[in-house]
Design a protein around this motif. Sequence first.
Motif, PDB file in Angstrom:
ATOM      1  N   GLU A 303       0.859  -1.141  -0.039  1.00 43.02           N
ATOM      2  CA  GLU A 303       0.113  -0.085  -0.185  1.00 43.02           C
ATOM      3  C   GLU A 303       0.828   1.133   0.043  1.00 43.02           C
ATOM      4  O   GLU A 303       0.457   2.174  -0.793  1.00 43.02           O
ATOM      5  CB  GLU A 303      -1.126  -0.069   1.117  1.00 43.02           C
ATOM      6  N   THR A 305       3.939   1.664  -1.049  1.00 42.59           N
ATOM      7  CA  THR A 305       4.678   1.952  -2.443  1.00 42.59           C
ATOM      8  C   THR A 305       3.978   2.013  -3.547  1.00 42.59           C
ATOM      9  O   THR A 305       4.212   2.029  -4.637  1.00 42.59           O
ATOM     10  CB  THR A 305       5.784   0.674  -2.392  1.00 42.59           C
ATOM     11  N   GLU A 306       2.460   1.940  -3.214  1.00 46.92           N
ATOM     12  CA  GLU A 306       1.466   1.968  -4.355  1.00 46.92           C
ATOM     13  C   GLU A 306       1.483   0.876  -5.354  1.00 46.92           C
ATOM     14  O   GLU A 306       1.744   0.972  -6.608  1.00 46.92           O
ATOM     15  CB  GLU A 306       1.534   3.467  -5.190  1.00 46.92           C
TER      16      GLU A 306
END
Length: 770
Positions: A303, A305-306
Amino acid sequence: MRGFSTLLRPGSNKIATSVLVRKLHTFPSHIAVAEEVKAAIHANEPVVALESTILTHGIPYPYNIEMAIELNKISRSLGVVPATIALINGVPTVGATDAELEYLCQPPADGSFLKVSRRDLAYMTAHGVTGGTTIAGTSILAHLAGIRVFATGGLGGVHRGAESTLDISADLEELGRTPIAVVSAGAKAILDLNKTFEYLETKGVHVSTYGPKGTNIPAFYSRDSGIPSPFNFDSPEDAAAVIHANSLLGLQSGMLFCIPPPHEFAIPAEEIDDAINTAVIAANEAQIKGKAITPFLLNRIFELTEGRSLKSNIGFVKNNVAIGASIAKALSLKEKESSNIINPAPTAIHVSPQSQKANESKAKPTPSSVDCVVVGAIALDLTCDMPFATLSSPSTYMHTSNPGTIHRTPGGVGFNLCLAASLATESPIRMISAVGPDCRDLHSALSLDMSTAPDLSGVLVAENGVTAQYIAMHDSRGDLIFACADMSLVERLSAAHIAFEIERAGPLKWIALDANLDHEPMQTVLTSAGKAGARVLLEPTASIKSQTVLDLDIGIYPRHSVEVATPNTFELEAMFKHARSKGLLEQPEWWKVIDACSTTADFRNAVEHMAKSRGLSELVDQGIVPMGIHMLPFIPNLFVKVGQHGVFSLQLMKEVKGRNVTENQISIASGLVVWRGNQLDGQNVCIVVRHHAPHSVDADEIVSVTGAGDSFVGVLLAELLDSDKNGVNVLEDIDDLDKVIDRAQRAAILTLKHRNAISPEIQNLPRNHA
């Protein structure tokens, strides 16, 4: 007839039993190993193990199944067999199928798939649980299956704060006691990496990092952890050499080969460290501990680090598997090249120019193509004739030196079969074996006539080996008193050499197997025979060795892998007792065949009456026929050598030809009982029991009993080859088989009268299928 009432189950009694599919009998627990994996391991071909927690707990669906399929493709593209390891419904599985991978990648909504480490294996197996194996669990099962290299994402290790929580992954402990090479991107970055690698050093685990000298250990997502690597390696071959040396030294610790992630998938250390620290704080606040902490941290990092962490993870796992597969391939080649017995070149035996010229004058096909190979022992036989020794008075010759005559002749069961068969047929036959340097010029050492010798190009010289030897003591009548055999060189004949030579031989009709070999090379013969489309004839050799075949994956009729066996009465009894003690006579598939045979009291009475009418009461009392019938589902054609009584043949077949047999037939005069059972898988089932009377020989004509049985089997093999070339299946034709056994028995008589283990006069016997 003794034994029928206890050996054959009445058809009305059913015994419920549970047999695990793909159970590998040599493992200490029920382990399902994919056939492709077993075949590769038996042939010493490269296999790479893959773990499954990365699928069940590491990467979400559908990315996990896409990656699993891609990892298999990467391995296969490099010529390496992939073996994903998991626990599926309580069955430790080595080499999950595509369907099983799909099942593992979509866990139930309640998340009931568990992580399986060493401590969990026994419990979860006992309770039928499904789970993904950790590095520890995968290492254990891979090692049990004989897999040497294991590729994964990142190693577990010492968690941050372990000084107070003692949270240390079992992966580290397992690497300290299981000799497997783990290929990974170092340890997971969420760990205390310094403490992790200190722990590995304490456990004696070799750690190398891929790259030039001075390349640091990677940190999972990033290429450099800042921790110096104890060693570096610059190629798969370099890593394979370390693994090979670890094995030679007998070290029982594992090895860790660290692979920095490719630049395109690496995440800068500063960026990923920030995400990890934030995730660790969140885990502490939520009081996440134990097995749950790693999935929690990885999900939170994803989440933060996308999604870049997932892309990085998948990318470097693929890279690790590609390098791991390359290491497995290099290791396979390394071990084939460095084996004392193996040398893939088919020209290991030196042949003199004169002998070569004589051999070329024969009308044989090209050296690479033959109709049959014989795999087994070549030995130097020492036969000691003691004229004053008698079996009835051992006190006259035991515990003292005895005068006599000693003869040195070529021998070994496999070689004897090969030579006898070569004398009895024009079909080209090749020997696969090994000898020591004393037999470098094999034809000269064995004093062989090249005009009759078989093709020996499949025999290799082991430079530091000793040629097999057999020493036999005979009494004044030529009967064997006792013998000693040293077959150690042949017993460990490399499986890779066997597979290579069978493949080199091209399409084969028959493979003869001498049971002097150990388990692995024997299994390789059966596996390679299936690939070559060849039928297998087994010579059990000795009571203790005859049991080995039943420890192999030989299948059950009609999907059996051994077509013919030629035991004597002692070997048959040993085979039966071993099958019973191993529980092989409780398998549902075995019972299915026995039930289809429908051997009623009428059949038993007919066999007993036939045998006793021909003076075979002793064999009846030994229970030879019922024991043989119990073996037929495993080996449907048994030719039992019963010494002075001749040969008993017991056969299981679809149809009986010859003599216009249409119904059950009993012929006391010709020693024949034909019994029609029920259908099995839509095919007829018949049992044929036949006594083949012996040919007479005067006692004073017997020179040596050594090799008589081998002569019989060799000529039987020759007849099978010749009949195949003429489109005749003698195993199904009563009349033809009678002639075949007669010729084989005549060959045995010729050898009884000759000094050599195989009489050269066999070549003069009239042929049945020329």
